[in-house]
Write a protein that holds these residues in place. Sequence first.
Motif, PDB file in Angstrom:
ATOM      1  N   LEU A 109      47.211  58.407  19.466  1.00 35.37           N
ATOM      2  CA  LEU A 109      46.167  57.603  18.830  1.00 35.37           C
ATOM      3  C   LEU A 109      46.677  56.197  18.532  1.00 35.37           C
ATOM      4  O   LEU A 109      45.965  55.208  18.724  1.00 35.37           O
ATOM      5  N   MET A 110      47.931  56.092  18.055  1.00 33.21           N
ATOM      6  CA  MET A 110      48.490  54.782  17.754  1.00 33.21           C
ATOM      7  C   MET A 110      48.540  53.914  18.999  1.00 33.21           C
ATOM      8  O   MET A 110      48.250  52.709  18.947  1.00 33.21           O
ATOM      9  N   GLU A 111      48.903  54.524  20.127  1.00 34.11           N
ATOM     10  CA  GLU A 111      48.929  53.764  21.373  1.00 34.11           C
ATOM     11  C   GLU A 111      47.570  53.147  21.651  1.00 34.11           C
ATOM     12  O   GLU A 111      47.447  51.962  21.973  1.00 34.11           O
ATOM     13  N   ARG A 112      46.550  53.954  21.514  1.00 37.72           N
ATOM     14  CA  ARG A 112      45.201  53.468  21.830  1.00 37.72           C
ATOM     15  C   ARG A 112      44.688  52.478  20.791  1.00 37.72           C
ATOM     16  O   ARG A 112      44.010  51.508  21.127  1.00 37.72           O
ATOM     17  N   LEU A 113      44.989  52.731  19.515  1.00 38.49           N
ATOM     18  CA  LEU A 113      44.535  51.808  18.469  1.00 38.49           C
ATOM     19  C   LEU A 113      45.192  50.443  18.612  1.00 38.49           C
ATOM     20  O   LEU A 113      44.533  49.405  18.467  1.00 38.49           O
ATOM     21  N   LEU A 114      46.483  50.416  18.890  1.00 38.38           N
ATOM     22  CA  LEU A 114      47.167  49.132  19.032  1.00 38.38           C
ATOM     23  C   LEU A 114      46.689  48.406  20.277  1.00 38.38           C
ATOM     24  O   LEU A 114      46.553  47.176  20.274  1.00 38.38           O
ATOM     25  N   ASP A 115      46.421  49.153  21.345  1.00 45.85           N
ATOM     26  CA  ASP A 115      45.823  48.531  22.525  1.00 45.85           C
ATOM     27  C   ASP A 115      44.473  47.925  22.188  1.00 45.85           C
ATOM     28  O   ASP A 115      44.154  46.797  22.587  1.00 45.85           O
ATOM     29  N   TYR A 116      43.670  48.698  21.458  1.00 44.71           N
ATOM     30  CA  TYR A 116      42.337  48.222  21.077  1.00 44.71           C
ATOM     31  C   TYR A 116      42.450  46.968  20.211  1.00 44.71           C
ATOM     32  O   TYR A 116      41.750  45.978  20.437  1.00 44.71           O
ATOM     33  N   ARG A 117      43.342  47.009  19.218  1.00 41.26           N
ATOM     34  CA  ARG A 117      43.519  45.849  18.327  1.00 41.26           C
ATOM     35  C   ARG A 117      43.961  44.614  19.113  1.00 41.26           C
ATOM     36  O   ARG A 117      43.412  43.522  18.956  1.00 41.26           O
ATOM     37  N   ASP A 118      44.968  44.777  19.980  1.00 38.20           N
ATOM     38  CA  ASP A 118      45.476  43.645  20.749  1.00 38.20           C
ATOM     39  C   ASP A 118      44.418  43.100  21.701  1.00 38.20           C
ATOM     40  O   ASP A 118      44.312  41.891  21.910  1.00 38.20           O
ATOM     41  N   CYS A 119      43.645  44.012  22.276  1.00 41.98           N
ATOM     42  CA  CYS A 119      42.618  43.593  23.228  1.00 41.98           C
ATOM     43  C   CYS A 119      41.490  42.839  22.534  1.00 41.98           C
ATOM     44  O   CYS A 119      40.993  41.834  23.025  1.00 41.98           O
ATOM     45  N   MET A 120      41.106  43.306  21.345  1.00 34.93           N
ATOM     46  CA  MET A 120      39.999  42.684  20.622  1.00 34.93           C
ATOM     47  C   MET A 120      40.369  41.304  20.093  1.00 34.93           C
ATOM     48  O   MET A 120      39.564  40.373  20.101  1.00 34.93           O
ATOM     49  N   LYS A 121      41.598  41.153  19.603  1.00 38.22           N
ATOM     50  CA  LYS A 121      41.971  39.863  19.009  1.00 38.22           C
ATOM     51  C   LYS A 121      42.454  38.871  20.060  1.00 38.22           C
ATOM     52  O   LYS A 121      42.559  37.688  19.785  1.00 38.22           O
ATOM     53  N   GLY A 122      42.771  39.362  21.259  1.00 42.87           N
ATOM     54  CA  GLY A 122      43.227  38.467  22.310  1.00 42.87           C
ATOM     55  C   GLY A 122      42.066  37.866  23.076  1.00 42.87           C
ATOM     56  O   GLY A 122      40.915  38.245  22.928  1.00 42.87           O
ATOM     57  N   ASP A 123      42.402  36.929  23.956  1.00 42.13           N
ATOM     58  CA  ASP A 123      41.380  36.267  24.772  1.00 42.13           C
ATOM     59  C   ASP A 123      41.197  37.068  26.061  1.00 42.13           C
ATOM     60  O   ASP A 123      41.521  36.619  27.157  1.00 42.13           O
ATOM     61  N   GLU A 124      40.694  38.288  25.895  1.00 40.20           N
ATOM     62  CA  GLU A 124      40.573  39.186  27.028  1.00 40.20           C
ATOM     63  C   GLU A 124      39.148  39.171  27.570  1.00 40.20           C
ATOM     64  O   GLU A 124      38.204  38.776  26.895  1.00 40.20           O
ATOM     65  N   THR A 125      39.009  39.651  28.800  1.00 43.53           N
ATOM     66  CA  THR A 125      37.691  39.717  29.414  1.00 43.53           C
ATOM     67  C   THR A 125      36.899  40.878  28.820  1.00 43.53           C
ATOM     68  O   THR A 125      37.467  41.808  28.237  1.00 43.53           O
ATOM     69  N   GLU A 126      35.587  40.799  29.014  1.00 37.12           N
ATOM     70  CA  GLU A 126      34.735  41.847  28.479  1.00 37.12           C
ATOM     71  C   GLU A 126      35.049  43.196  29.115  1.00 37.12           C
ATOM     72  O   GLU A 126      34.986  44.240  28.469  1.00 37.12           O
ATOM     73  N   ASN A 127      35.400  43.192  30.405  1.00 36.07           N
ATOM     74  CA  ASN A 127      35.708  44.455  31.079  1.00 36.07           C
ATOM     75  C   ASN A 127      36.885  45.152  30.427  1.00 36.07           C
ATOM     76  O   ASN A 127      36.880  46.376  30.231  1.00 36.07           O
ATOM     77  N   LYS A 128      37.927  44.388  30.089  1.00 34.47           N
ATOM     78  CA  LYS A 128      39.100  44.989  29.462  1.00 34.47           C
ATOM     79  C   LYS A 128      38.757  45.509  28.074  1.00 34.47           C
ATOM     80  O   LYS A 128      39.203  46.587  27.671  1.00 34.47           O
ATOM     81  N   LYS A 129      37.962  44.753  27.334  1.00 36.78           N
ATOM     82  CA  LYS A 129      37.585  45.194  25.996  1.00 36.78           C
ATOM     83  C   LYS A 129      36.747  46.471  26.057  1.00 36.78           C
ATOM     84  O   LYS A 129      36.958  47.402  25.272  1.00 36.78           O
ATOM     85  N   ILE A 130      35.820  46.499  26.979  1.00 38.37           N
ATOM     86  CA  ILE A 130      34.968  47.682  27.111  1.00 38.37           C
ATOM     87  C   ILE A 130      35.804  48.879  27.551  1.00 38.37           C
ATOM     88  O   ILE A 130      35.684  49.987  27.015  1.00 38.37           O
ATOM     89  N   GLY A 131      36.697  48.660  28.532  1.00 33.91           N
ATOM     90  CA  GLY A 131      37.537  49.749  29.000  1.00 33.91           C
ATOM     91  C   GLY A 131      38.450  50.286  27.908  1.00 33.91           C
ATOM     92  O   GLY A 131      38.641  51.509  27.786  1.00 33.91           O
ATOM     93  N   CYS A 132      38.991  49.385  27.117  1.00 40.31           N
ATOM     94  CA  CYS A 132      39.865  49.801  26.022  1.00 40.31           C
ATOM     95  C   CYS A 132      39.085  50.612  24.987  1.00 40.31           C
ATOM     96  O   CYS A 132      39.566  51.616  24.466  1.00 40.31           O
ATOM     97  N   THR A 133      37.870  50.175  24.687  1.00 39.57           N
ATOM     98  CA  THR A 133      37.035  50.882  23.716  1.00 39.57           C
ATOM     99  C   THR A 133      36.651  52.266  24.219  1.00 39.57           C
ATOM    100  O   THR A 133      36.690  53.248  23.471  1.00 39.57           O
ATOM    101  N   VAL A 134      36.286  52.353  25.481  1.00 31.69           N
ATOM    102  CA  VAL A 134      35.932  53.650  26.065  1.00 31.69           C
ATOM    103  C   VAL A 134      37.124  54.594  26.014  1.00 31.69           C
ATOM    104  O   VAL A 134      37.001  55.789  25.701  1.00 31.69           O
ATOM    105  N   ASN A 135      38.296  54.052  26.297  1.00 31.55           N
ATOM    106  CA  ASN A 135      39.504  54.876  26.254  1.00 31.55           C
ATOM    107  C   ASN A 135      39.726  55.458  24.865  1.00 31.55           C
ATOM    108  O   ASN A 135      40.074  56.639  24.705  1.00 31.55           O
ATOM    109  N   LEU A 136      39.458  54.650  23.832  1.00 29.78           N
ATOM    110  CA  LEU A 136      39.668  55.108  22.461  1.00 29.78           C
ATOM    111  C   LEU A 136      38.604  56.120  22.038  1.00 29.78           C
ATOM    112  O   LEU A 136      38.915  57.165  21.454  1.00 29.78           O
ATOM    113  N   LEU A 137      37.346  55.832  22.325  1.00 27.81           N
ATOM    114  CA  LEU A 137      36.299  56.755  21.871  1.00 27.81           C
ATOM    115  C   LEU A 137      36.375  58.095  22.609  1.00 27.81           C
ATOM    116  O   LEU A 137      36.071  59.142  22.037  1.00 27.81           O
ATOM    117  N   ASN A 138      36.818  58.069  23.854  1.00 27.87           N
ATOM    118  CA  ASN A 138      37.000  59.332  24.570  1.00 27.87           C
ATOM    119  C   ASN A 138      38.112  60.160  23.956  1.00 27.87           C
ATOM    120  O   ASN A 138      38.043  61.398  23.908  1.00 27.87           O
TER     121      ASN A 138
END
Length: 1532
Positions: free
Chosen positions: A1134-1163
């Motif tokens: 869970l920590m792996e996914r949460l930190l990925d999600y946090r880094d992706c959300m606060k970074g200047d990432e594309t929408e695809n990466k943000k959506i993919g990261c979120t899907v990975n966490l909710l799954n």
Amino acid sequence: MYGEHKELLPDESQKLFTLAKSFHSFHSVLCFISNAFSPNSFSTPLTSFSFVFSLSPVVCSFRGSVSHGLTLELGETVHILEKCEGKSFSGSIGIFPAGYIHLKKAVVTNRGQYETVVPLEDPIITEVTSTLQEWSVLWKQLYVKHKVDLFYKLRHVMNELIDLRRQLLSGHLTQDQVREVKRHITVRLDWGNEHLGLDLVPRKEFEMVDADQISVSDLYKMVSTLIAFRSVCDVCIFIPEKFMVKLNKNGGPKNPEKVDRLCALFTVGPTTVIYFCSGRMLLNDSKKGPPHVQYRRPYGCAVLAMSDVLQTISELKEEKDFVLKVYTCNNENEWYQIHENIIRKSSTKYTAPSTNYGLIISLQLLRGDMEQVRKENPIIFNRGVAITRKLGFPDVIMPGDIRNDLYLTLERGDFERGGKSVQKNIEVTMYVLYADGEILKECISLGSGEHNISEYRSFVLYHNNSPRWSEVIKLPIPIDRFRGSHLRFEFRHCSTKDKGEKKLFGFAFTPLMREDGTTLSDESHELYVYKCDENTTFSNHALYLGLPCCKDDFNGCPNIPSSLIFQRSTKETLWISTQLSSTKLTQNVDLLALLKWKAHPERVMDILGRLRHVCGEEIVKFLQDILDTLFSILDDNTDKYGPLVFQSLVFIINLLRDSKFYHFRVRFSALEYLFKFIIQSRILYSRATCGMEEDQFRASIQELFQSIRFVLSLDSRSSETLIFTQAALLNSFPAIFDELLQMFTVQEVAEFVRGTLGSMPSTVHIGQSMDVVKLQSIARTVDSRLFSFPESRRILLPVVLHHIHLHLRQQKELLICSGILSSIFSIIKSSSLESSVQEEVEMMVESLLDVLLQTLLAIMSKSQSQEAVRGQTCPLSDWQGEYVSCLLSLLRQMSDIHFQHLLDNFQSKEELKEFLLKIFCVFRNLMKLSIFPRDWNVMRLLTSNIIVSTTQYLSPALHKSFTDADFDFKVWNSYFSLAVLFINQPSLQLETLTPAKRKKVFDKYGDMRVMMAYELFSMWQNLGENKIHFIPGMIGPFLGVTLVPQIEVRNIMIPIFHDMMDWEQRKNGNFKQVEAELIDKLDSLVSEGKGDENYRELFSLTQLFGPYPSLLEKIEQETWRETGVSFVTSVTRLMERLLDYRDCMKGDETENKKIGCTVNLLNFYKSEINKEEMYIRYIHKLCEMHLQAENYTGEALFRCWEYGIPLCRELAFQYESLYDYQSLSWIRKMEAAYYDNIMEQQRLEPEFFRVGFYGRKFPFFLRNKEFVCRGHDYERLEAFQQRMLGEFPQAIAMQHPNQPDEGILQGDAQYLQIYAVTPVSENMEVLQMDRVPDRIKSFYRVNNVRRFRYDRPFHKGPKDKDNEFKSLWIERTTLILTHPLPGISRWFEVDKRELVEVSPLENAIYVVENKNQELRTLISQYQHKQLHGNINLLSMCLNGVIDAAVNGGIARYQEAFFDKEYISSHPEDTEKITQLKDLMQEQVHVLGVGLVVHEKLVHPEMRPLHKKLIDQFQMMRSSLCHVRPHICFSGI
């Protein structure tokens, strides 16, 4: 020598090095350094002896190429441990030649774990050194962040500091010069720290204050003073009058007599003056001056930022020139704010006419009052300098400062067009008129530097009926002419046709003084405009003075006859504002009523009561008159007015305590000299008589003090005369201490004072006025020389503390009490450096500690209430902050003995509990509330140090008294909350500090987070079975502590979670509460931005710092280890996914990466740990992301009408069962529309791509995983590859489809592997139906697809050169996804892959079968007229199959697989060979049907192509029959 590195700046070498970097001449400077210091060779003899600690700057780099060599870089500093000679030394730290460093003596401070080596040099030199180190890092960042202006300014200041440091080191300065250089250094240091956002540095005599050497109260005052000074400088230190200069067209003074005399003095304050000298105007010679006009027009504006200039001129003793660029306004209607637009750099609103336009001015800063400046600079005053005063009175008002100036601002007006087609050009003319209608001469000043005038004319704005002028005019009207005078404003339209024509159309007026005797108030006034014309004369001013001038005036004149010659223009108005600076006139009705009390003697009581509402500035301006009036009232009727007069006098005395009114205090010091006379007379008498009658004198003094005590002890509430007497005694009493010390010992005088102060009644038995006087007397006693003696202080302290205690208990006069306490703690701290103050501290603890805590809780509660109401942080005021500093001062002075006595004195556990709750609550509030601003780091750190030390003293008492049977949840919970807040304080997060600052904090205090973490862990271990009470309440707070990026803190805290799991397991048989709370809090904390990369594996690490085993190690020893290990594994994932999600959300990432990261966490929440509420939370977040990107549920689903039809049917059933036919009709129409869309709307079949993310540089949710992504419309492989490489610019594209090896998977890089894949539909039934339209089949081919195929051809065994189909195998990879596409994301992870090898025969069957299906579909579309008009698609398809068959095609399959040799050697393929034959027969039949359809539809011009196809088809048939006679097919 051998030694270790230290991060300190050397002497001259670093200056040269810094300059080299600044001026890009590194090599030449480096050569100069090498030659200057002449370092010896590597064979320099090594000397052996021990010596004093030494810090040594490196003067030349050394590469450490010898055995045990220590590498040295130019500019570093090493701590010399030992010097050796005659032999090689094998040091564990490192050796180096002695000639490469310069020795400096040093001392070791703070010996122990955090000891520091400090060079023996002037402290300010050390500060410059460390500050330049810190600045150098931030300086480079300024350039990177494009803050170029500050970058160059800071470089200039750094070079100046290096030069000033060199001057101090030279040792050739006088004491005055040293002091001046230090002043220059501190100014620059403070300037740089402020602009870089660094901490405030409290100083004393230019040197940094050591917080250990002064009381916290003194430190607080220093920082408060510094921040107050900054605030004054940051805002605006003065608003001066205008200085007016009239220039001719050549840029010189219009008046020839003023050549070289255009100068002015701007009085900034009582001791600061800016000398301004206007040099000349830079004009463009190509343009002539403006023609002569009869009205003023706006021209240009120049602005100079004084915040930058003040520092520059403060360092110089002569004038400095500044060139100001002159800007013109693009729209003259905004002329009134052009200076603000220039300051704000709103460049679209102004322009520079030419590069040759400008204004040169010279500025110089002069210090001292006006008389001092006049004496020290006579040349300036000989040049006819103009004195430009501040608008209003200065901060410090001097006695005898006589002024009578009224400042008027012509703000704006609203006027009617008056029947004209265009708006007017309006000029305002203003006159000052006396009561008799006479125009007062020379009573208008446009600015210092020019003579006063009798008529003011405004500038004219072109065609503007709502002009805004914002022009300030000074009216120096004589005091004897003020009453009865008024202002008249005349409005004229200036014609553009005839420049000399000005037509009067209206006027306005206002009296300067109201009927009650007060002048115009300092505010904006809206004046009425009255109509008139050019023929109007104002010879009889009484005709309009009887009219109302404004709205307030109108309310006083309700009945105005309409027959007057002047009629008000109701739609026209003039706005002016006024500001009075007068020592003779007042705008305050209450003050005026007091000064004229005889006019209304019946209102005296009310008038005296209102005096307290008059501001201090007004009172001191009229101080003499007020005092005369008060005593006059007292003489009139003492019995009646005495009490109120006395209260008024006390109010004035208190007012004069303000530093602004210091110079007025001498009027109240007469009684002091009476005592001076008594003592001095006795001394002279004793000297003349050799000490005769000494006993009688002492007895007389004793009687005198007994009388004083008696008078002070009386209840004066019923006698105002007695109150006056007591106040006089108390005010004068502290002034006689020094005189008494000439005749009596310190102890004797202290006894006199103690008895006197002790005789005063408590606050309950005296009025408020006497209460203030009493405290003021105590304050002066504490500040006296008598209190500085330890022997007298021990006598006086109890009575002083008694009175303070009573006031704090009743929350009365807190401001004065805070000042007294601050003084006491300052004296105690100073004394503690020389002698023991244990007894005095004991007194203060017993008397003050509890009441201080109670007072602070009340203050903080009020502050929190204000925050709740206002919705924003409300910092404490200065005096409230002083109580915080007083508490901290007391706690810091307390030793373990004091704490032990404190704890022993509690009579019951309930009292101890109450005390602990109060002090813990105060400590928490100190960290939660905005007690100290962000840059008060010195106060924040000291506060934290005191808190952790106090907590260490109190922890044993908490453990001893409230554990086991006496367990108290409330006090323990308060303790744990305090510890958590303490560790999470932003000021203690050393990782966020610069290296230099981090080292400084660590050297002084260590890491206080670790100290508190050990305390917390120790106390937790002491809880025993009571730990269960803090589950799950403390899981979140403790988890927050583990998120602090400090390894030792984390390792201390992690085992606590094992305890929580273990105790809940014992109680409930599981640890579901711990699990649920931990996951929930972990999610929220990481979402807030906490945690880092090292936190990922924290729960599962097998090795931790210190004596504590890891969480996994402890769990593996338990009976419930299976569920425990599973839980830790899940938390880690869970920590792996949460930190990925946090880094992706606060970074200047594309929408695809943000959506993919979120899907990975909710799954993960749904499938792995079954947290439905968390899953739903992230579903909502995903929805928001899709909406923001206008990507409606992954835009592929937007046109999936097939999915909407079942929903429509379900709703239709519900509507029908409810007989809701209207809704039923609506939903049926929607269903029908969906069917229409399916058949009529064009839907493109997208491409699908498999993407592999390999390497450790990818985030965890992508690392070493593969996904299938649905491409955008019209997006092909090349475009998709470019898009992915754009999203991952550091990635390397892999050029082959093979699986990556371990080197790539574990490599410290990013690798992308991308290739196209083919969807494998799970709806084959629909696809195989003949009469289903292709638009319908197309949907099922590319939607709801979970399996994707990728084929890689290869040859097994030797390749047949004549027919490659014989050995052509296919490696078929099938990718199975976690979810079908399309879905809530455009890509999903590959869940598993299937790999099979397809034989050449099977491949042939697959190819022919697919081609047959393609032909059937296309022919069917033309047969059923689904495709109209152009038959090119059919032509190309037929041609491709027939031509391939003729030139090889299926004939090659016959050669490869129908050969007798192949059939006999592969008997297992008999059935497949038969299948291939059937498919070939089917293909010939399908081609025949296709040619028939083609013949019907072909255009006459395309007949030759059709004939060619027929001929080739015949050849194909005959060829197949010729090669294999048993395979002949019927013709078409």
